[in-house]
Design a protein around this motif. Structure first.
Motif, PDB file in Angstrom:
ATOM      1  N   GLY A  67       0.815  -1.214   0.000  1.00 44.90           N
ATOM      2  CA  GLY A  67       0.000   0.000   0.000  1.00 44.90           C
ATOM      3  C   GLY A  67       0.845   1.259   0.000  1.00 44.90           C
ATOM      4  N   THR A  68       1.955   1.204   0.710  1.00 43.22           N
ATOM      5  CA  THR A  68       2.851   2.347   0.757  1.00 43.22           C
ATOM      6  C   THR A  68       3.434   2.640  -0.617  1.00 43.22           C
ATOM      7  N   ARG A  69       3.854   1.597  -1.306  1.00 38.21           N
ATOM      8  CA  ARG A  69       4.394   1.787  -2.664  1.00 38.21           C
ATOM      9  C   ARG A  69       3.294   2.253  -3.618  1.00 38.21           C
ATOM     10  N   LEU A  70       2.110   1.682  -3.478  1.00 33.66           N
ATOM     11  CA  LEU A  70       0.996   2.044  -4.345  1.00 33.66           C
ATOM     12  C   LEU A  70       0.616   3.510  -4.162  1.00 33.66           C
ATOM     13  N   ALA A  71       0.630   3.980  -2.915  1.00 33.06           N
ATOM     14  CA  ALA A  71       0.248   5.361  -2.617  1.00 33.06           C
ATOM     15  C   ALA A  71       1.401   6.347  -2.806  1.00 33.06           C
ATOM     16  N   GLY A  72       2.606   5.842  -3.057  1.00 29.03           N
ATOM     17  CA  GLY A  72       3.756   6.713  -3.257  1.00 29.03           C
ATOM     18  C   GLY A  72       4.257   7.334  -1.965  1.00 29.03           C
ATOM     19  N   GLY A  73       4.017   6.685  -0.844  1.00 29.83           N
ATOM     20  CA  GLY A  73       4.488   7.188   0.444  1.00 29.83           C
ATOM     21  C   GLY A  73       3.698   6.581   1.574  1.00 29.83           C
ATOM     22  N   CYS A  74       4.202   6.698   2.781  1.00 30.03           N
ATOM     23  CA  CYS A  74       3.526   6.100   3.923  1.00 30.03           C
ATOM     24  C   CYS A  74       2.520   7.074   4.530  1.00 30.03           C
ATOM     25  N   THR A  75       1.775   6.592   5.503  1.00 28.87           N
ATOM     26  CA  THR A  75       0.742   7.418   6.124  1.00 28.87           C
ATOM     27  C   THR A  75       1.327   8.666   6.763  1.00 28.87           C
ATOM     28  N   SER A  76       2.407   8.513   7.502  1.00 26.65           N
ATOM     29  CA  SER A  76       3.000   9.697   8.144  1.00 26.65           C
ATOM     30  C   SER A  76       3.663  10.611   7.119  1.00 26.65           C
ATOM     31  N   GLY A  77       4.236  10.042   6.085  1.00 23.50           N
ATOM     32  CA  GLY A  77       4.841  10.869   5.035  1.00 23.50           C
ATOM     33  C   GLY A  77       3.807  11.737   4.341  1.00 23.50           C
ATOM     34  N   HIS A  78       2.699  11.118   3.963  1.00 21.27           N
ATOM     35  CA  HIS A  78       1.627  11.892   3.327  1.00 21.27           C
ATOM     36  C   HIS A  78       0.967  12.828   4.328  1.00 21.27           C
ATOM     37  N   GLY A  79       0.687  12.294   5.535  1.00 26.19           N
ATOM     38  CA  GLY A  79      -0.053  13.066   6.519  1.00 26.19           C
ATOM     39  C   GLY A  79       0.710  14.253   7.068  1.00 26.19           C
ATOM     40  N   ILE A  80       2.005  14.121   7.255  1.00 27.98           N
ATOM     41  CA  ILE A  80       2.789  15.214   7.835  1.00 27.98           C
ATOM     42  C   ILE A  80       3.458  16.049   6.748  1.00 27.98           C
ATOM     43  N   LEU A  81       4.244  15.402   5.923  1.00 25.38           N
ATOM     44  CA  LEU A  81       4.990  16.153   4.905  1.00 25.38           C
ATOM     45  C   LEU A  81       4.094  16.614   3.762  1.00 25.38           C
ATOM     46  N   GLY A  82       3.278  15.701   3.254  1.00 25.97           N
ATOM     47  CA  GLY A  82       2.457  16.021   2.089  1.00 25.97           C
ATOM     48  C   GLY A  82       1.404  17.077   2.361  1.00 25.97           C
ATOM     49  N   ILE A  83       0.685  16.920   3.468  1.00 23.16           N
ATOM     50  CA  ILE A  83      -0.355  17.894   3.795  1.00 23.16           C
ATOM     51  C   ILE A  83       0.266  19.253   4.091  1.00 23.16           C
ATOM     52  N   SER A  84       1.432  19.272   4.753  1.00 29.34           N
ATOM     53  CA  SER A  84       2.076  20.557   5.049  1.00 29.34           C
ATOM     54  C   SER A  84       2.533  21.270   3.781  1.00 29.34           C
ATOM     55  N   ARG A  85       2.713  20.497   2.696  1.00 31.57           N
ATOM     56  CA  ARG A  85       3.063  21.111   1.397  1.00 31.57           C
ATOM     57  C   ARG A  85       1.815  21.374   0.558  1.00 31.57           C
ATOM     58  N   PHE A  86       0.645  21.135   1.122  1.00 30.94           N
ATOM     59  CA  PHE A  86      -0.639  21.293   0.434  1.00 30.94           C
ATOM     60  C   PHE A  86      -0.724  20.431  -0.825  1.00 30.94           C
ATOM     61  N   SER A  87      -0.156  19.233  -0.752  1.00 29.53           N
ATOM     62  CA  SER A  87      -0.198  18.292  -1.866  1.00 29.53           C
ATOM     63  C   SER A  87      -1.578  17.647  -1.930  1.00 29.53           C
ATOM     64  N   VAL A  88      -2.286  17.866  -3.025  1.00 29.74           N
ATOM     65  CA  VAL A  88      -3.627  17.292  -3.189  1.00 29.74           C
ATOM     66  C   VAL A  88      -3.548  15.766  -3.128  1.00 29.74           C
ATOM     67  N   ALA A  93      -4.673  10.809  -0.248  1.00 31.43           N
ATOM     68  CA  ALA A  93      -4.117   9.569   0.304  1.00 31.43           C
ATOM     69  C   ALA A  93      -4.389   9.471   1.799  1.00 31.43           C
ATOM     70  N   THR A  94      -4.182  10.560   2.532  1.00 28.35           N
ATOM     71  CA  THR A  94      -4.399  10.556   3.982  1.00 28.35           C
ATOM     72  C   THR A  94      -5.867  10.326   4.310  1.00 28.35           C
ATOM     73  N   LEU A  95      -6.755  10.977   3.592  1.00 30.16           N
ATOM     74  CA  LEU A  95      -8.188  10.740   3.803  1.00 30.16           C
ATOM     75  C   LEU A  95      -8.546   9.282   3.511  1.00 30.16           C
ATOM     76  N   THR A  96      -7.941   8.722   2.477  1.00 30.05           N
ATOM     77  CA  THR A  96      -8.183   7.316   2.133  1.00 30.05           C
ATOM     78  C   THR A  96      -7.709   6.400   3.254  1.00 30.05           C
ATOM     79  N   PHE A  97      -6.507   6.669   3.816  1.00 24.91           N
ATOM     80  CA  PHE A  97      -5.996   5.863   4.925  1.00 24.91           C
ATOM     81  C   PHE A  97      -6.949   5.914   6.111  1.00 24.91           C
ATOM     82  N   ILE A  98      -7.369   7.117   6.475  1.00 21.38           N
ATOM     83  CA  ILE A  98      -8.203   7.300   7.658  1.00 21.38           C
ATOM     84  C   ILE A  98      -9.565   6.632   7.466  1.00 21.38           C
ATOM     85  N   ILE A  99     -10.193   6.876   6.325  1.00 18.63           N
ATOM     86  CA  ILE A  99     -11.509   6.290   6.063  1.00 18.63           C
ATOM     87  C   ILE A  99     -11.425   4.768   5.987  1.00 18.63           C
ATOM     88  N   SER A 100     -10.388   4.247   5.342  1.00 23.37           N
ATOM     89  CA  SER A 100     -10.211   2.782   5.260  1.00 23.37           C
ATOM     90  C   SER A 100     -10.039   2.184   6.644  1.00 23.37           C
TER      91      SER A 100
END
Length: 115
Positions: A67-88, A93-100
């Motif tokens: 899942g990490t490879r499929l999403a192009g990063g892990c939950t903390s990578g997307h959730g902390i780094l990605g969201i802080s960069r306003f990466s859509v 991805a983070t919403l998908t992790f949380i909802i899943s």
């Protein structure tokens, strides 16, 4: 490609990329052997104990890695780094992790499944 750095990327590069393969392997080896050496030499009792089956733990690890490879990063990578960069992509991805996770917990509790 905009991928976030993390353990899954290091693991994938160890397998697929000749560049830095040995240093990546040493890093991964250190992640496994480091805590074992620490507990052995400090004689500190283990704080936790694995109670699930080893097969489930290994299967879960492979699924998380996939899942990490499929999403192009892990939950903390997307959730902390990605969201802080306003990466859509990271926000989705983070919403998908949380909802899943929420759906999984609901289903397991609803049907009384305890692994």
């Amino acid at each position: 490609t905009g991928r976030l750095a993390g353990i899954s990327g290091i693991f994938a590069n160890t397998i697929t990329n000749n560049k830095n393969r040995f240093s990546n392997f040493l890093f991964l080896f250190g992640l496994v052997i480091g805590p074992l050496c620490y507990f052995y030499y400090t004689k500190i009792p283990k704080i936790f104990e694995i109670t699930n089956s080893l097969v489930l733990i290994i299967l879960g690890g492979f699924l998380v890695g996939f899942g990490t490879r499929l999403a192009g990063g892990c939950t903390s990578g997307h959730g902390i780094l990605g969201i802080s960069r306003f990466s859509v992509r990271s926000i989705i991805a983070t919403l998908t992790f949380i909802i899943s996770g929420m759906i999984t917990v609901y289903i397991l509790q609803r049907f009384g499944i305890y692994l």
